[in-house]
Write a protein that holds these residues in place. Structure first.
Motif, PDB file in Angstrom:
ATOM      1  N   LEU A  96     -19.456 -37.978 -54.975  1.00  0.00           N
ATOM      2  CA  LEU A  96     -19.971 -37.081 -56.017  1.00  0.00           C
ATOM      3  C   LEU A  96     -19.519 -35.648 -55.781  1.00  0.00           C
ATOM      4  O   LEU A  96     -19.146 -34.931 -56.732  1.00  0.00           O
ATOM      5  N   LEU A  97     -19.509 -35.222 -54.532  1.00  0.00           N
ATOM      6  CA  LEU A  97     -19.044 -33.869 -54.239  1.00  0.00           C
ATOM      7  C   LEU A  97     -17.555 -33.739 -54.534  1.00  0.00           C
ATOM      8  O   LEU A  97     -17.112 -32.708 -55.057  1.00  0.00           O
ATOM      9  N   GLY A  98     -16.785 -34.788 -54.214  1.00  0.00           N
ATOM     10  CA  GLY A  98     -15.362 -34.764 -54.546  1.00  0.00           C
ATOM     11  C   GLY A  98     -15.134 -34.641 -56.035  1.00  0.00           C
ATOM     12  O   GLY A  98     -14.228 -33.935 -56.494  1.00  0.00           O
ATOM     13  N   LEU A  99     -15.972 -35.319 -56.806  1.00  0.00           N
ATOM     14  CA  LEU A  99     -15.883 -35.230 -58.265  1.00  0.00           C
ATOM     15  C   LEU A  99     -16.166 -33.809 -58.736  1.00  0.00           C
ATOM     16  O   LEU A  99     -15.417 -33.243 -59.547  1.00  0.00           O
ATOM     17  N   LEU A 100     -17.247 -33.210 -58.247  1.00  0.00           N
ATOM     18  CA  LEU A 100     -17.611 -31.861 -58.666  1.00  0.00           C
ATOM     19  C   LEU A 100     -16.583 -30.826 -58.220  1.00  0.00           C
ATOM     20  O   LEU A 100     -16.158 -29.964 -58.996  1.00  0.00           O
ATOM     21  N   VAL A 101     -16.173 -30.904 -56.955  1.00  0.00           N
ATOM     22  CA  VAL A 101     -15.227 -29.930 -56.419  1.00  0.00           C
ATOM     23  C   VAL A 101     -13.871 -30.066 -57.120  1.00  0.00           C
ATOM     24  O   VAL A 101     -13.239 -29.061 -57.477  1.00  0.00           O
ATOM     25  N   GLY A 102     -13.421 -31.302 -57.328  1.00  0.00           N
ATOM     26  CA  GLY A 102     -12.153 -31.501 -58.020  1.00  0.00           C
ATOM     27  C   GLY A 102     -12.191 -30.954 -59.432  1.00  0.00           C
ATOM     28  O   GLY A 102     -11.267 -30.260 -59.878  1.00  0.00           O
ATOM     29  N   LEU A 103     -13.258 -31.268 -60.171  1.00  0.00           N
ATOM     30  CA  LEU A 103     -13.414 -30.744 -61.535  1.00  0.00           C
ATOM     31  C   LEU A 103     -13.385 -29.216 -61.521  1.00  0.00           C
ATOM     32  O   LEU A 103     -12.696 -28.589 -62.342  1.00  0.00           O
ATOM     33  N   PHE A 106      -7.673 -27.979 -70.382  1.00  0.00           N
ATOM     34  CA  PHE A 106      -8.925 -27.988 -69.634  1.00  0.00           C
ATOM     35  C   PHE A 106      -9.460 -29.418 -69.474  1.00  0.00           C
ATOM     36  O   PHE A 106      -9.884 -29.824 -68.386  1.00  0.00           O
ATOM     37  N   ALA A 107      -9.438 -30.172 -70.563  1.00  0.00           N
ATOM     38  CA  ALA A 107      -9.988 -31.531 -70.521  1.00  0.00           C
ATOM     39  C   ALA A 107      -9.227 -32.403 -69.524  1.00  0.00           C
ATOM     40  O   ALA A 107      -9.840 -33.115 -68.712  1.00  0.00           O
ATOM     41  N   TYR A 108      -7.900 -32.361 -69.578  1.00  0.00           N
ATOM     42  CA  TYR A 108      -7.107 -33.187 -68.663  1.00  0.00           C
ATOM     43  C   TYR A 108      -7.215 -32.688 -67.227  1.00  0.00           C
ATOM     44  O   TYR A 108      -7.251 -33.493 -66.280  1.00  0.00           O
ATOM     45  N   SER A 109      -7.262 -31.363 -67.026  1.00  0.00           N
ATOM     46  CA  SER A 109      -7.395 -30.826 -65.666  1.00  0.00           C
ATOM     47  C   SER A 109      -8.710 -31.248 -65.031  1.00  0.00           C
ATOM     48  O   SER A 109      -8.776 -31.525 -63.831  1.00  0.00           O
ATOM     49  N   MET A 110      -9.770 -31.313 -65.840  1.00  0.00           N
ATOM     50  CA  MET A 110     -11.084 -31.710 -65.328  1.00  0.00           C
ATOM     51  C   MET A 110     -11.109 -33.149 -64.849  1.00  0.00           C
ATOM     52  O   MET A 110     -11.941 -33.503 -63.995  1.00  0.00           O
ATOM     53  N   LEU A 111     -10.237 -33.989 -65.361  1.00  0.00           N
ATOM     54  CA  LEU A 111     -10.191 -35.388 -64.933  1.00  0.00           C
ATOM     55  C   LEU A 111      -9.117 -35.631 -63.873  1.00  0.00           C
ATOM     56  O   LEU A 111      -9.335 -36.386 -62.917  1.00  0.00           O
ATOM     57  N   LEU A 112      -7.959 -34.987 -64.026  1.00  0.00           N
ATOM     58  CA  LEU A 112      -6.867 -35.225 -63.092  1.00  0.00           C
ATOM     59  C   LEU A 112      -7.149 -34.639 -61.707  1.00  0.00           C
ATOM     60  O   LEU A 112      -6.784 -35.237 -60.684  1.00  0.00           O
ATOM     61  N   ALA A 113      -7.798 -33.474 -61.659  1.00  0.00           N
ATOM     62  CA  ALA A 113      -8.055 -32.840 -60.361  1.00  0.00           C
ATOM     63  C   ALA A 113      -8.974 -33.677 -59.470  1.00  0.00           C
ATOM     64  O   ALA A 113      -8.690 -33.846 -58.275  1.00  0.00           O
TER      65      ALA A 113
END
Length: 330
Positions: free
Chosen positions: A60-67, A277-284
């Motif tokens: 979950l932290l990886g998801l938040l930090v990546g986003l 923005f949308a793609y960066s939020m998922l790809l990161a």
């Protein structure tokens, strides 16, 4: 428009896949079928504890930090109209590092939850300092002035950090584990700490996307289209501070994610900031969580910190993008 929306399903599916892999793979070998069952039906077993107390919050932290890193990188590049910009340009990373140095060296705090607030305050102070310097003298905070102010603040903070650390070997020993960037050893308390800041930064960034599309054609064109340039840049700087500050405070400085991922997004969908923005939020998050899993595999029975893996993966990716296309914003 339709194909861009449908295209989001690909990074979304990849994100689900790497998230499940992150929960499955670790130092303790747990079969996937058992992992899946315990994920939805926890019990009192040791394997269930490993999954729910260690791997789920880490993912979950990886998801938040990546986003946060992906979105703040895209936002920073749009604000400065500089394809080589990353969130660190506003001094966020060095500000967070300075906060951690103060917490460790002067206050004796040595746990992630203890110094994460100092990192957040340091990131905020550095960002505000950069914006005030960039807008001093009754002038707007133009991209060029922000870059120069960011370089000045970064240089000062870099000198401060190393001056303190070189005089305090114990602080240096504790600091080096944070500064490499890692998702290990972070639990739900860190996730809950970062969540409201990242959520607020996310909301501000998404609201700014139409204005940033107008500013991409220049400040004069943006004003003609009704955009308040100063207010937009101030709100953008606030969003970058919230996103990258919380991410850096929680996981340490992690490079190349905020720099490389927005270029991948623009390569796929063009220069419309709403889609970037949308793609960066998922790809990161895909890159960050995938790098974290790869670090566990390569370093078994230990692990390679995610900040090291993202540097090895992100640098060649960014070089390949530079060779294939010109780094322009429009």
């Amino acid at each position: 428009m339709a194909w861009r929306g449908l295209g989001l399903l690909v990074p979304l599916a990849a994100l689900v896949l790497v998230s499940l892999t992150s929960i499955w793979i670790g130092t303790r070998g747990i079969p996937f079928t058992q992992t899946w069952d315990l994920l939805w039906h926890p019990d009192a077993s040791e394997n269930s504890t490993v999954i729910h107390d260690y791997r789920v919050p880490r993912t979950l932290l990886g998801l938040l930090v990546g986003l946060a890193l992906g979105l703040s990188g895209a936002l920073m590049q749009a604000l400065t109209r500089n394809p080589l910009a990353d969130p660190g340009m506003l001094g966020v990373n060095l500000g967070a590092s300075a906060g951690v140095v103060v917490a460790i060296s002067f206050l004796g705090i040595a746990t992630p939850l203890g110094y994460v607030w100092f990192a957040l305050v340091g990131a905020a102070a550095a960002s505000v300092g950069v914006f005030l310097l960039g807008s001093s003298g009754r002038k707007l905070a133009t991209p060029e002035r922000l870059v120069v102010a960011g370089a000045a603040v970064t240089a000062v903070l870099y000198a401060f950090n190393w001056a303190v650390l070189l005089m305090d070997p114990e602080a240096f020993d504790a600091f080096r584990f944070w500064t490499v960037g890692s998702l290990a050893g972070r639990y739900y308390d860190i996730v809950l700490m970062a969540l409201p800041f990242i959520a607020t930064g996310l909301l501000i960034a998404l609201l700014l996307a139409p204005s940033l599309n107008a500013l991409a054609m220049g400040d004069q064109v943006g004003r003609a289209l009704g955009v308040n340039v100063g207010r937009t840049r101030a709100a953008g700087a606030l969003a970058v501070m919230l996103l990258c500050g919380a991410a850096t405070a929680a996981a340490g400085p992690i490079g190349f994610v905020g720099l490389a991922v927005p270029h991948v997004a623009r390569f796929v969908v063009g220069s419309d900031q709403r889609w970037v923005f949308a793609y960066s939020m998922l790809l990161a998050p895909v890159l960050l969580i995938g790098s974290d899993v790869l670090g566990r595999v390569l370093g078994a029975p230990g692990e390679v910190q995610v900040g090291i893996v993202t540097a090895f993966l992100g640098a060649p990716l960014f070089i390949a993008l530079c060779r294939r296309r010109k780094l322009v914003m429009l």
